[in-house]
Design an enzyme around this catalytic site. Structure first.
Site, PDB file in Angstrom:
ATOM      1  N   THR A  76       0.559   4.751  -8.123  1.00  0.00           N
ATOM      2  CA  THR A  76      -0.618   5.410  -7.564  1.00  0.00           C
ATOM      3  C   THR A  76      -0.281   5.967  -6.186  1.00  0.00           C
ATOM      4  N   LYS A  99      -2.524  11.670   2.449  1.00  0.00           N
ATOM      5  CA  LYS A  99      -2.151  11.828   3.860  1.00  0.00           C
ATOM      6  C   LYS A  99      -1.625  13.233   4.140  1.00  0.00           C
ATOM      7  N   GLY A 137     -20.005   6.491  -2.491  1.00  0.00           N
ATOM      8  CA  GLY A 137     -19.218   5.392  -1.949  1.00  0.00           C
ATOM      9  C   GLY A 137     -18.657   5.729  -0.579  1.00  0.00           C
ATOM     10  N   GLY A 155     -16.568   4.232   1.271  1.00  0.00           N
ATOM     11  CA  GLY A 155     -15.393   3.399   1.536  1.00  0.00           C
ATOM     12  C   GLY A 155     -14.250   4.268   2.007  1.00  0.00           C
ATOM     13  N   VAL A 156     -13.048   3.714   1.900  1.00  0.00           N
ATOM     14  CA  VAL A 156     -11.875   4.397   2.452  1.00  0.00           C
ATOM     15  C   VAL A 156     -11.637   5.754   1.774  1.00  0.00           C
ATOM     16  N   VAL A 162     -26.651   6.176  -6.960  1.00  0.00           N
ATOM     17  CA  VAL A 162     -26.657   7.324  -7.871  1.00  0.00           C
ATOM     18  C   VAL A 162     -26.986   6.789  -9.252  1.00  0.00           C
ATOM     19  N   ALA A 189     -16.144   7.408  -5.694  1.00  0.00           N
ATOM     20  CA  ALA A 189     -15.186   6.563  -4.947  1.00  0.00           C
ATOM     21  C   ALA A 189     -15.857   5.239  -4.626  1.00  0.00           C
ATOM     22  N   ILE A 190     -16.111   4.471  -5.684  1.00  0.00           N
ATOM     23  CA  ILE A 190     -16.853   3.214  -5.496  1.00  0.00           C
ATOM     24  C   ILE A 190     -15.942   1.992  -5.664  1.00  0.00           C
ATOM     25  N   HIS A 202       3.462   3.975  30.416  1.00  0.00           N
ATOM     26  CA  HIS A 202       2.372   4.824  30.890  1.00  0.00           C
ATOM     27  C   HIS A 202       2.816   6.274  30.859  1.00  0.00           C
TER      28      HIS A 202
HETATM   29  P1  FAD Z   1       0.263   1.151  -8.445  1.00  0.00           P
HETATM   30  O1  FAD Z   1       0.753   1.960  -7.318  1.00  0.00           O
HETATM   31  O2  FAD Z   1      -1.074   1.457  -9.002  1.00  0.00           O
HETATM   32  O3  FAD Z   1       1.369   1.273  -9.591  1.00  0.00           O
HETATM   33  C1  FAD Z   1       1.193   0.719 -10.843  1.00  0.00           C
HETATM   34  C2  FAD Z   1       1.953   1.554 -11.851  1.00  0.00           C
HETATM   35  O4  FAD Z   1       1.973   0.841 -13.069  1.00  0.00           O
HETATM   36  C3  FAD Z   1       1.318   2.901 -12.160  1.00  0.00           C
HETATM   37  O5  FAD Z   1       2.244   3.936 -11.951  1.00  0.00           O
HETATM   38  C4  FAD Z   1       0.944   2.819 -13.650  1.00  0.00           C
HETATM   39  O6  FAD Z   1       1.177   4.034 -14.329  1.00  0.00           O
HETATM   40  C5  FAD Z   1       1.922   1.765 -14.143  1.00  0.00           C
HETATM   41  N1  FAD Z   1       1.478   1.029 -15.324  1.00  0.00           N
HETATM   42  C6  FAD Z   1       0.291   0.412 -15.535  1.00  0.00           C
HETATM   43  N2  FAD Z   1       0.288  -0.199 -16.730  1.00  0.00           N
HETATM   44  C7  FAD Z   1       1.501   0.043 -17.299  1.00  0.00           C
HETATM   45  C8  FAD Z   1       2.102  -0.335 -18.500  1.00  0.00           C
HETATM   46  N3  FAD Z   1       1.486  -1.072 -19.419  1.00  0.00           N
HETATM   47  N4  FAD Z   1       3.364   0.097 -18.753  1.00  0.00           N
HETATM   48  C9  FAD Z   1       4.028   0.856 -17.858  1.00  0.00           C
HETATM   49  N5  FAD Z   1       3.501   1.235 -16.672  1.00  0.00           N
HETATM   50  C10 FAD Z   1       2.263   0.824 -16.399  1.00  0.00           C
HETATM   51  N6  FAD Z   1      -2.857   2.176   0.247  1.00  0.00           N
HETATM   52  C11 FAD Z   1      -2.340   2.104   1.490  1.00  0.00           C
HETATM   53  O7  FAD Z   1      -1.794   1.063   1.874  1.00  0.00           O
HETATM   54  N7  FAD Z   1      -2.408   3.174   2.338  1.00  0.00           N
HETATM   55  C12 FAD Z   1      -2.991   4.330   1.980  1.00  0.00           C
HETATM   56  O8  FAD Z   1      -3.040   5.272   2.773  1.00  0.00           O
HETATM   57  C13 FAD Z   1      -3.547   4.420   0.686  1.00  0.00           C
HETATM   58  N8  FAD Z   1      -4.144   5.556   0.284  1.00  0.00           N
HETATM   59  C14 FAD Z   1      -4.648   5.631  -0.982  1.00  0.00           C
HETATM   60  C15 FAD Z   1      -5.284   6.810  -1.361  1.00  0.00           C
HETATM   61  C16 FAD Z   1      -5.818   6.918  -2.625  1.00  0.00           C
HETATM   62  C17 FAD Z   1      -6.490   8.199  -3.025  1.00  0.00           C
HETATM   63  C18 FAD Z   1      -5.701   5.834  -3.543  1.00  0.00           C
HETATM   64  C19 FAD Z   1      -6.248   5.958  -4.927  1.00  0.00           C
HETATM   65  C20 FAD Z   1      -5.083   4.662  -3.166  1.00  0.00           C
HETATM   66  C21 FAD Z   1      -4.557   4.545  -1.878  1.00  0.00           C
HETATM   67  N9  FAD Z   1      -3.948   3.382  -1.440  1.00  0.00           N
HETATM   68  C22 FAD Z   1      -3.442   3.303  -0.172  1.00  0.00           C
HETATM   69  C23 FAD Z   1      -3.813   2.205  -2.315  1.00  0.00           C
HETATM   70  C24 FAD Z   1      -2.393   2.137  -2.893  1.00  0.00           C
HETATM   71  O9  FAD Z   1      -2.140   3.313  -3.619  1.00  0.00           O
HETATM   72  C25 FAD Z   1      -2.266   0.918  -3.789  1.00  0.00           C
HETATM   73  O10 FAD Z   1      -2.629  -0.241  -3.086  1.00  0.00           O
HETATM   74  C26 FAD Z   1      -0.828   0.764  -4.256  1.00  0.00           C
HETATM   75  O11 FAD Z   1      -0.385   1.906  -4.950  1.00  0.00           O
HETATM   76  C27 FAD Z   1      -0.695  -0.467  -5.141  1.00  0.00           C
HETATM   77  O12 FAD Z   1       0.613  -0.578  -5.595  1.00  0.00           O
HETATM   78  P2  FAD Z   1       0.940  -1.289  -6.987  1.00  0.00           P
HETATM   79  O13 FAD Z   1       2.416  -1.209  -7.116  1.00  0.00           O
HETATM   80  O14 FAD Z   1       0.300  -2.610  -7.033  1.00  0.00           O
HETATM   81  O15 FAD Z   1       0.241  -0.402  -8.100  1.00  0.00           O
HETATM   82  P1  NAI Z   2     -13.874   0.850  -1.232  1.00  0.00           P
HETATM   83  O1  NAI Z   2     -14.037  -0.509  -1.761  1.00  0.00           O
HETATM   84  O2  NAI Z   2     -13.138   1.062   0.025  1.00  0.00           O
HETATM   85  O3  NAI Z   2     -15.306   1.518  -1.023  1.00  0.00           O
HETATM   86  C1  NAI Z   2     -16.202   1.660  -2.069  1.00  0.00           C
HETATM   87  C2  NAI Z   2     -17.576   1.886  -1.474  1.00  0.00           C
HETATM   88  O4  NAI Z   2     -18.439   2.246  -2.520  1.00  0.00           O
HETATM   89  C3  NAI Z   2     -18.160   0.659  -0.801  1.00  0.00           C
HETATM   90  O5  NAI Z   2     -18.692   1.012   0.440  1.00  0.00           O
HETATM   91  C4  NAI Z   2     -19.220   0.199  -1.784  1.00  0.00           C
HETATM   92  O6  NAI Z   2     -20.296  -0.468  -1.164  1.00  0.00           O
HETATM   93  C5  NAI Z   2     -19.662   1.518  -2.374  1.00  0.00           C
HETATM   94  N1  NAI Z   2     -20.261   1.443  -3.695  1.00  0.00           N
HETATM   95  C6  NAI Z   2     -19.945   0.598  -4.712  1.00  0.00           C
HETATM   96  N2  NAI Z   2     -20.713   0.872  -5.788  1.00  0.00           N
HETATM   97  C7  NAI Z   2     -21.506   1.906  -5.448  1.00  0.00           C
HETATM   98  C8  NAI Z   2     -22.512   2.650  -6.134  1.00  0.00           C
HETATM   99  N3  NAI Z   2     -22.811   2.397  -7.402  1.00  0.00           N
HETATM  100  N4  NAI Z   2     -23.131   3.642  -5.474  1.00  0.00           N
HETATM  101  C9  NAI Z   2     -22.810   3.934  -4.190  1.00  0.00           C
HETATM  102  N5  NAI Z   2     -21.884   3.266  -3.491  1.00  0.00           N
HETATM  103  C10 NAI Z   2     -21.229   2.268  -4.118  1.00  0.00           C
HETATM  104  O7  NAI Z   2     -13.236   1.681  -2.441  1.00  0.00           O
HETATM  105  P2  NAI Z   2     -12.578   3.117  -2.488  1.00  0.00           P
HETATM  106  O8  NAI Z   2     -12.958   3.919  -1.310  1.00  0.00           O
HETATM  107  O9  NAI Z   2     -12.841   3.637  -3.839  1.00  0.00           O
HETATM  108  O10 NAI Z   2     -11.051   2.758  -2.375  1.00  0.00           O
HETATM  109  C11 NAI Z   2     -10.451   1.836  -3.291  1.00  0.00           C
HETATM  110  C12 NAI Z   2      -9.342   1.108  -2.642  1.00  0.00           C
HETATM  111  O11 NAI Z   2      -8.208   1.940  -2.506  1.00  0.00           O
HETATM  112  C13 NAI Z   2      -9.652   0.648  -1.230  1.00  0.00           C
HETATM  113  O12 NAI Z   2     -10.363  -0.552  -1.225  1.00  0.00           O
HETATM  114  C14 NAI Z   2      -8.295   0.482  -0.655  1.00  0.00           C
HETATM  115  O13 NAI Z   2      -7.813  -0.788  -1.000  1.00  0.00           O
HETATM  116  C15 NAI Z   2      -7.473   1.554  -1.365  1.00  0.00           C
HETATM  117  N6  NAI Z   2      -7.303   2.698  -0.468  1.00  0.00           N
HETATM  118  C16 NAI Z   2      -6.705   2.509   0.740  1.00  0.00           C
HETATM  119  C17 NAI Z   2      -6.556   3.541   1.608  1.00  0.00           C
HETATM  120  C18 NAI Z   2      -5.949   3.278   2.929  1.00  0.00           C
HETATM  121  O14 NAI Z   2      -5.351   2.232   3.106  1.00  0.00           O
HETATM  122  N7  NAI Z   2      -6.049   4.189   3.891  1.00  0.00           N
HETATM  123  C19 NAI Z   2      -7.003   4.899   1.291  1.00  0.00           C
HETATM  124  C20 NAI Z   2      -7.649   4.977   0.004  1.00  0.00           C
HETATM  125  C21 NAI Z   2      -7.758   3.920  -0.835  1.00  0.00           C
END
Ligand code: FAD
Ligand code: NAI
Length: 467
Positions: free
Chosen positions: A42, A52, A181, A183-184, A238, A271-272, A446
């Site tokens: 992901t 980013k 949502g 959130g982040v 929603v 984005a919930i 500084h």
């Molecule tokens: P993942 O990165 O989800 O990787 C799991 C992989 O497993 C996937 O590629 C999937 O295809 C594969 N997979 C699943 N099931 C199977 C299967 N049965 N066989 C083979 N492959 C499989 N985190 C941060 O720290 N900083 C950020 O700025 C940040 N920004 C984010 C922005 C967005 C839009 C999103 C959605 C997430 C963001 N995150 C961020 C969260 C971060 O992406 C995840 O916490 C992180 O990727 C988790 O790593 P993971 O290895 O556990 O899983």
């Molecule tokens: P989130 O958990 O950060 O925020 C979800 C928000 O949606 C919360 O405020 C929650 O109260 C609200 N919500 C839940 N159900 C709802 C509903 N039915 N209607 C309206 N609001 C509702 O989850 P988000 O933003 O989807 O991100 C998922 C995860 O991905 C994060 O928790 C984080 O771990 C990771 N992530 C990290 C980033 C970073 O580190 N910069 C960037 C993006 C994602």
């Protein structure tokens, strides 16, 4: 192509690929399976990195329009969304190729396909062409990550009703974007499209934005975002969405129940939250236990209840963050290799990459109060930091929470410029069990933004130099 390994990782995200590489470094035979076709999970493909890239570009776009004039710089500013997306795609391509290169370098076999555990020590991989390969593994690491949490009654089409994945690749700037949502993801991607020209409305179920943050920070954050043009509907849910020609009619109502209202938008971002991705993996068949949220249950050393099966990253408990997955990966690989691996769950930073950024490590005031721990607070505003003034970024503050009895730093909360970089110092301090006085008596260059961290530490004992 071996069919038997010391360890096989299912999932090639920051958890999976770092585990496989560390296993290789430690001299074990390892493979990493991912069904995506490109390693990096992901994070590299549809998460941290592409978001980013868009945040960076959109922030420069807004700065150029808003701040250049104040600095005496004249420029004609326009937007080519296609080029901006190419910038994002290029970085994603480079980084995902980098993972494949690291696999080769560390003798890890990267396998494209869907993995399923068919017995302890045995995995079946279904390749994209449908062929099936059976692999034996002394150890299996589940690193399958997480997926988008669906919203009841709403079907995501990734064009007009999008998850984060669709919101990273919109073909044009929507006039209106409704984010479900606060959130982040909602606030980061909402920021991207607001800066590029969308009117952004955020609907949040709870009574505040970013519910996990320290209350004072969350309040300041909402105020700043509202000033930037975000509209918030808090304590609102929603209940449905209808496509009416080019317009989406979104039905919302008070979270506690009440009269419904319709909000019109062009694009809606759901984005919930995210949920662990642990279905169809064969976990029931081999008896791997999961909790009520679907997360794989492990001990602190990442062992599941089935010997030889481990889990790391988003699919187990803890914050869903790439660096948390990465740290767990290294520790887990070290355990498998018979070494001691450790992750300090009290010192995992978390950053929201908006402008200003928000970065936290450790406990919030609310958590300390709930735990009955007496604490002292030191705060320092960026408006009193010389460097912040020079870069036109004076919104926000640093807040340090230290234990009253020992002065040990228990939490650091930063909203302001470069907060994501500034939090590293606080994380290191907490990892080393530092007191606020340790930070206050450490020389900081500084003029830098880091001086705000030091001044907040000084403020814990009341000797900050704020005018
Ligand atoms: P993942 O990165 O989800 O990787 C799991 C992989 O497993 C996937 O590629 C999937 O295809 C594969 N997979 C699943 N099931 C199977 C299967 N049965 N066989 C083979 N492959 C499989 N985190 C941060 O720290 N900083 C950020 O700025 C940040 N920004 C984010 C922005 C967005 C839009 C999103 C959605 C997430 C963001 N995150 C961020 C969260 C971060 O992406 C995840 O916490 C992180 O990727 C988790 O790593 P993971 O290895 O556990 O899983
Ligand atoms: P989130 O958990 O950060 O925020 C979800 C928000 O949606 C919360 O405020 C929650 O109260 C609200 N919500 C839940 N159900 C709802 C509903 N039915 N209607 C309206 N609001 C509702 O989850 P988000 O933003 O989807 O991100 C998922 C995860 O991905 C994060 O928790 C984080 O771990 C990771 N992530 C990290 C980033 C970073 O580190 N910069 C960037 C993006 C994602």
């Amino acid at each position: 192509m071996a069919d038997s390994f010391d360890a096989v990782v299912i999932g090639g995200g920051p958890g999976g690929y770092n585990a496989a590489i560390r296993l290789g470094q430690l001299g074990l035979t390892a493979a990493c399976i991912d069904k995506r076709g490109r390693f990096g999970g992901t994070c590299l493909n549809i998460g941290c990195i592409p978001s980013k890239a868009l945040l960076f570009a959109s922030e420069r776009f807004e700065e150029a329009k808003k701040d250049f004039g104040k600095l005496g710089i004249t420029a004609e500013v326009g937007l080519d969304l296609g080029v901006l997306m190419q910038h994002k795609d290029k970085i994603v391509g480079e980084l995902t190729k980098g993972v494949a290169f690291l696999f080769k370098k560390n003798k890890v076999e990267g396998i494209v396909g869907e993995g399923r555990i068919t017995a302890p020590g045995q995995i079946e991989v279904r390749a994209p062409d449908g062929s099936v390969r059976t692999i034996a593994a002394k150890n299996i690491i589940i690193a399958t990550g997480s997926d988008v949490m669906p919203l009841a009654g709403v079907t995501i089409d990734e064009e007009r009703i999008v998850s984060s994945t669709g919101a990273l690749s919109l073909k044009s700037v929507p006039k209106r974007l409704l984010v479900v949502g606060a959130g982040v993801i909602g606030l980061e991607l909402g920021s991207v499209w607001r800066r590029l020209g969308s009117e952004v409305t955020v609907v949040e179920f709870l009574g505040r934005i970013t519910p996990g943050l320290d209350g004072e920070v969350s309040k300041a954050f909402q105020r700043i975002l509202a000033k930037q043009g975000f509209t918030f509907h808090l304590s609102t849910k929603v209940t449905g969405v209808e496509k009416k020609g080019d317009v989406l009619a979104v039905t919302v109502e008070p979270a506690a129940g009440g009269a419904p209202q319709t909000l019109e938008t062009d694009v809606m971002l759901v984005a919930i939250g995210r949920r662990p991705y642990t279905e169809d993996l064969g976990l029931e068949a081999v008896g791997v236990a999961r909790d009520t949220k679907g997360r794989v249950i492990t001990d602190p050393h990442f062992k599941t209840n089935v010997p030889g099966i481990w889990a790391i990253g988003d699919c187990r408990e803890g914050p869903m963050l790439a660096h948390k997955a990465e740290d767990e990966a290294v520790a887990c690989a070290e355990h498998i290799a018979g070494r001691a691996g450790h992750v300090n769950v009290d010192a995992i930073p978390s950053v929201v990459y908006t402008a200003p950024e928000v970065a936290v490590v450790g406990k919030t005031e609310e958590e300390l109060k709930a735990a009955g721990i007496a604490y002292k607070v030191g705060k320092f505003p960026f408006s009193a930091n010389g460097r912040a003034k020079t870069i036109l970024a004076t919104d926000g503050f640093v807040k340090i929470l230290a234990e009253a009895a020992t002065d040990k730093v228990l939490g650091v909360h930063i909203i302001g410029p470069e907060a994501g970089n500034l939090i590293a110092e606080a994380t290191l301090a907490m990892e080393f069990g530092a007191s606020s006085e340790d930070i206050a008596r450490t020389c900081h260059a500084h003029p830098t933004l880091t001086e705000a961290v030091r001044q907040a530490a000084m403020a814990v004992e009341g000797w900050t130099m704020q005018s």
